[in-house]
Design an enzyme around this catalytic site. Sequence first.
Site, mmCIF file in Angstrom:
data_model
loop_
_atom_site.group_PDB
_atom_site.id
_atom_site.type_symbol
_atom_site.label_atom_id
_atom_site.label_comp_id
_atom_site.label_asym_id
_atom_site.label_seq_id
_atom_site.Cartn_x
_atom_site.Cartn_y
_atom_site.Cartn_z
ATOM 1 N N ASP A 63 0.836 -1.201 0.000
ATOM 2 C CA ASP A 63 0.000 0.000 0.000
ATOM 3 C C ASP A 63 0.869 1.249 0.000
ATOM 4 O O ASP A 63 1.941 1.291 0.620
ATOM 5 C CB ASP A 63 -0.902 0.010 1.233
ATOM 6 C CG ASP A 63 -1.946 -1.109 1.199
ATOM 7 O OD1 ASP A 63 -2.249 -1.595 0.092
ATOM 8 O OD2 ASP A 63 -2.422 -1.493 2.289
ATOM 9 N N TYR A 64 0.378 2.280 -0.723
ATOM 10 C CA TYR A 64 1.044 3.587 -0.772
ATOM 11 C C TYR A 64 2.487 3.467 -1.279
ATOM 12 O O TYR A 64 3.357 4.231 -0.899
ATOM 13 C CB TYR A 64 1.011 4.269 0.611
ATOM 14 C CG TYR A 64 -0.374 4.293 1.200
ATOM 15 C CD1 TYR A 64 -1.382 5.074 0.635
ATOM 16 C CD2 TYR A 64 -0.688 3.496 2.304
ATOM 17 C CE1 TYR A 64 -2.664 5.069 1.155
ATOM 18 C CE2 TYR A 64 -1.974 3.488 2.829
ATOM 19 C CZ TYR A 64 -2.960 4.280 2.246
ATOM 20 O OH TYR A 64 -4.242 4.269 2.759
ATOM 21 N N ARG A 65 2.718 2.478 -2.136
ATOM 22 C CA ARG A 65 4.031 2.227 -2.738
ATOM 23 C C ARG A 65 5.105 1.852 -1.720
ATOM 24 O O ARG A 65 6.305 1.958 -1.988
ATOM 25 C CB ARG A 65 4.492 3.419 -3.597
ATOM 26 C CG ARG A 65 3.532 3.719 -4.742
ATOM 27 C CD ARG A 65 4.115 4.708 -5.728
ATOM 28 N NE ARG A 65 3.167 4.994 -6.784
ATOM 29 C CZ ARG A 65 2.993 4.254 -7.881
ATOM 30 N NH1 ARG A 65 3.714 3.162 -8.041
ATOM 31 N NH2 ARG A 65 2.114 4.582 -8.793
ATOM 32 N N LEU A 66 4.703 1.392 -0.568
ATOM 33 C CA LEU A 66 5.650 0.902 0.434
ATOM 34 C C LEU A 66 5.805 -0.614 0.225
ATOM 35 O O LEU A 66 5.354 -1.436 1.023
ATOM 36 C CB LEU A 66 5.176 1.234 1.846
ATOM 37 C CG LEU A 66 5.056 2.733 2.139
ATOM 38 C CD1 LEU A 66 4.508 2.969 3.538
ATOM 39 C CD2 LEU A 66 6.424 3.407 1.976
#
Length: 202
Positions: A177-180
């Site tokens: 999620d959220y490019r993490l």
Amino acid sequence: MTDNQDFTAAEDPFDLFRTWLADAEKSEPCDPEAMALATADSSGLPNVRMILLKGADERGFVFYTNCESAKGGELAANAKAALLFFWKSLGRQIRVRGLIEPVTDAEADAYFATRHPQSRIGAWASKQSRPLESRAVLEKAVARYTAEFEGREIARPDYWRGFRVRPVEIEFWQNGDYRLHDRIVFRRTEPDAPWTKTRLNP
């Protein structure tokens, strides 16, 4: 081993690859064994195309091709390659870099024999990657070899061979999620050397 925490704890890249491929075989609508193969010519100019994985074990990742094709020429000029597996349904990718070695004639013969007869004829008829005057010329070549091999075994052409990517680097990436994202990479100095594992920033 299908959640992020478990995969980052993995200690053997080939075990993890087999697990992820098995997951992809259950979720991908077609060709879960598809992979991008990147090569470079003698000048270092890169090239990439989609092909199919035809074998994987602790020795490496196997594919087959016409050695007189563009990729065959590039592999002859620079016996190194990279692979990319991407499974959108799982939000996962695997990147591989390594050295190229030919598979044995026995391995190539055994795999060639499993191909559909028309695919074996195609290996004879197609001068892969080279200019083609028209579709009719290709169809004529298919008809010629179909007649030539009628009633007998369709042997493997000498120029149709297999290659194994002997990896020195295998990276596993899981979408977050959220490019993490979660990423781990296994590296070794040469094929057959011990692996070291590193967790990477997304």
